[in-house]
Design an enzyme around this catalytic site. Structure first.
Site, PDB file in Angstrom:
ATOM      1  N   LYS A  41       0.797  -1.265   0.028  1.00 12.56           N
ATOM      2  CA  LYS A  41      -0.028   0.096  -0.149  1.00 12.56           C
ATOM      3  C   LYS A  41       0.938   1.275  -0.055  1.00 12.56           C
ATOM      4  O   LYS A  41       0.229   2.415  -0.215  1.00 12.56           O
ATOM      5  CB  LYS A  41      -0.719   0.122   1.296  1.00 12.56           C
ATOM      6  N   GLY A  42       2.040   1.236   0.527  1.00 10.51           N
ATOM      7  CA  GLY A  42       3.017   2.238   0.654  1.00 10.51           C
ATOM      8  C   GLY A  42       3.319   3.321  -0.486  1.00 10.51           C
ATOM      9  O   GLY A  42       3.343   4.501  -0.296  1.00 10.51           O
ATOM     10  N   GLU A  97       7.650   2.297  -5.955  1.00 11.35           N
ATOM     11  CA  GLU A  97       7.674   1.803  -4.466  1.00 11.35           C
ATOM     12  C   GLU A  97       7.893   3.072  -3.792  1.00 11.35           C
ATOM     13  O   GLU A  97       8.171   4.209  -4.168  1.00 11.35           O
ATOM     14  CB  GLU A  97       9.135   1.151  -4.405  1.00 11.35           C
ATOM     15  N   ASP A  98       7.470   2.559  -2.487  1.00  7.55           N
ATOM     16  CA  ASP A  98       7.551   3.931  -1.384  1.00  7.55           C
ATOM     17  C   ASP A  98       9.196   3.661  -0.788  1.00  7.55           C
ATOM     18  O   ASP A  98       9.739   5.061  -0.682  1.00  7.55           O
ATOM     19  CB  ASP A  98       6.929   3.595  -0.250  1.00  7.55           C
ATOM     20  N   ASP A 101      14.897  -0.520   0.671  1.00 11.97           N
ATOM     21  CA  ASP A 101      15.575  -0.952   1.868  1.00 11.97           C
ATOM     22  C   ASP A 101      16.791  -1.931   1.712  1.00 11.97           C
ATOM     23  O   ASP A 101      17.753  -1.598   1.371  1.00 11.97           O
ATOM     24  CB  ASP A 101      14.776  -1.204   2.987  1.00 11.97           C
ATOM     25  N   LYS A 129      16.963   3.806   0.867  1.00 10.83           N
ATOM     26  CA  LYS A 129      18.322   3.585   2.184  1.00 10.83           C
ATOM     27  C   LYS A 129      19.169   2.783   1.785  1.00 10.83           C
ATOM     28  O   LYS A 129      19.334   1.377   2.168  1.00 10.83           O
ATOM     29  CB  LYS A 129      17.352   2.840   3.166  1.00 10.83           C
ATOM     30  N   PHE A 150      13.846   4.410  10.470  1.00 10.75           N
ATOM     31  CA  PHE A 150      12.582   4.115  10.283  1.00 10.75           C
ATOM     32  C   PHE A 150      11.624   5.160  10.052  1.00 10.75           C
ATOM     33  O   PHE A 150      11.617   6.062  11.003  1.00 10.75           O
ATOM     34  CB  PHE A 150      12.069   3.141  11.301  1.00 10.75           C
ATOM     35  N   ASP A 157       3.795   3.336   6.580  1.00 12.13           N
ATOM     36  CA  ASP A 157       3.154   3.061   7.707  1.00 12.13           C
ATOM     37  C   ASP A 157       4.010   2.625   9.035  1.00 12.13           C
ATOM     38  O   ASP A 157       4.947   2.054   8.611  1.00 12.13           O
ATOM     39  CB  ASP A 157       1.731   2.396   7.779  1.00 12.13           C
ATOM     40  N   ARG A 163       0.087   6.835   7.440  1.00  9.07           N
ATOM     41  CA  ARG A 163       0.169   6.841   6.071  1.00  9.07           C
ATOM     42  C   ARG A 163      -0.313   8.211   5.570  1.00  9.07           C
ATOM     43  O   ARG A 163       0.114   8.700   4.332  1.00  9.07           O
ATOM     44  CB  ARG A 163      -0.581   5.634   5.261  1.00  9.07           C
TER      45      ARG A 163
HETATM   46  P1  5GP Z   1      12.897  -4.008   1.221  1.00  6.76           P
HETATM   47  O1  5GP Z   1      12.514  -5.415   0.694  1.00  6.76           O
HETATM   48  O2  5GP Z   1      13.801  -3.307   0.316  1.00  6.76           O
HETATM   49  O3  5GP Z   1      13.904  -4.565   2.536  1.00  6.76           O
HETATM   50  O4  5GP Z   1      11.804  -3.475   1.905  1.00  6.76           O
HETATM   51  C1  5GP Z   1      10.624  -2.782   1.156  1.00  6.76           C
HETATM   52  C2  5GP Z   1       9.719  -2.503   2.094  1.00  6.76           C
HETATM   53  O5  5GP Z   1       9.966  -2.600   3.457  1.00  6.76           O
HETATM   54  C3  5GP Z   1       9.209  -1.435   1.823  1.00  6.76           C
HETATM   55  O6  5GP Z   1       8.155  -1.419   0.718  1.00  6.76           O
HETATM   56  C4  5GP Z   1       8.369  -0.961   3.047  1.00  6.76           C
HETATM   57  O7  5GP Z   1       7.320  -1.772   3.188  1.00  6.76           O
HETATM   58  C5  5GP Z   1       9.234  -1.534   4.130  1.00  6.76           C
HETATM   59  N1  5GP Z   1      10.081  -0.760   4.951  1.00  6.76           N
HETATM   60  C6  5GP Z   1      11.414  -0.577   4.729  1.00  6.76           C
HETATM   61  N2  5GP Z   1      11.924   0.374   5.269  1.00  6.76           N
HETATM   62  C7  5GP Z   1      10.925   1.280   5.748  1.00  6.76           C
HETATM   63  C8  5GP Z   1      10.726   2.417   6.848  1.00  6.76           C
HETATM   64  O8  5GP Z   1      11.643   2.928   7.120  1.00  6.76           O
HETATM   65  N3  5GP Z   1       9.450   2.702   6.992  1.00  6.76           N
HETATM   66  C9  5GP Z   1       8.344   1.856   6.703  1.00  6.76           C
HETATM   67  N4  5GP Z   1       7.220   2.408   6.992  1.00  6.76           N
HETATM   68  N5  5GP Z   1       8.393   0.783   5.989  1.00  6.76           N
HETATM   69  C10 5GP Z   1       9.754   0.405   5.467  1.00  6.76           C
END
Ligand code: 5GP
Length: 173
Positions: A41-42, A97-98, A101, A129, A150, A157, A163
């Site tokens: 949803k992000g 994407e939001d 990470d 990040k 974070f 969220d 959100r």
């Molecule tokens: P990845 O697979 O790249 O580790 O993570 C992607 C997902 O992790 C993002 O779409 C998000 O949902 C969640 N995520 C990673 N870092 C953060 C953060 O700092 N805040 C929030 N709210 N979600 C995060």
């Protein structure tokens, strides 16, 4: 503002950057219909603003994913909870994407979409990040690079809250 929130990126900075990204994305896809694939949803607020910032023909599709890493499991498993309704074969696609990470979610999405024969797949993320990356993913458009904190707001969220904030904030527990 809640005592737990420290503003990191203001609504004004987001708006300015999203307008730039929209122009850049169109410049990289001249005369193409861009299939914008929003990861739920992000990305919903970023999608809404970015889609309006891209001139010309755009289609909007939604993809739901659940990530089972960073807390509940260390497997890095990602699952599609809502698949695309559209056929993307031969289409110019843009994943929205939001935040990227570890990169595990985006890596999975790229591999999943690649087998469907799109003409191209580019990636736009509001936030990056890079310090936490486990898999190298080719992110084409980054709104803002942030430290390993974070964050919530503008779609992101914590337990489904925050959100709706118009800005991005660091959540300070
Ligand atoms: P990845 O697979 O790249 O580790 O993570 C992607 C997902 O992790 C993002 O779409 C998000 O949902 C969640 N995520 C990673 N870092 C953060 C953060 O700092 N805040 C929030 N709210 N979600 C995060």
């Amino acid at each position: 503002m809640s005592a737990n929130l420290r503003e990191l990126i203001s609504a004004e900075r987001i708006a300015t950057r999203v307008a730039e990204l929209g122009r850049q994305i169109r410049a990289d896809h001249p005369d193409e219909t861009i299939v914008v694939i929003a990861v739920l949803k992000g990305s919903f607020l970023f999608l809404a603003d970015l889609a309006r910032a891209i001139p010309g023909d755009v289609r909007i599709e939604f993809l739901g994913v659940a990530s089972y890493h960073g807390g509940t499991s260390s497997s890095g498993a990602v699952q599609i909870t809502q698949d695309l309704r559209a056929n993307i074969e031969g289409q110019a696609c843009l994943i929205v994407e939001d935040i990227v990470d570890t990169g595990l979610t985006m890596d999975y999405l790229l591999r999943t979409l690649a087998v469907r024969g799109p003409k191209s797949v580019r990636i736009a993320t509001l936030l990056d990040k890079p310090s936490n990356r486990e898999i190298d993913v080719p992110v084409d458009y980054v709104g803002f690079t942030i430290p390993d904190e974070f964050v919530v707001g503008y779609g992101l969220d914590l337990g489904e809250l925050y959100r709706n904030l118009p800005y991005v904030a660091v959540y300070v527990p």
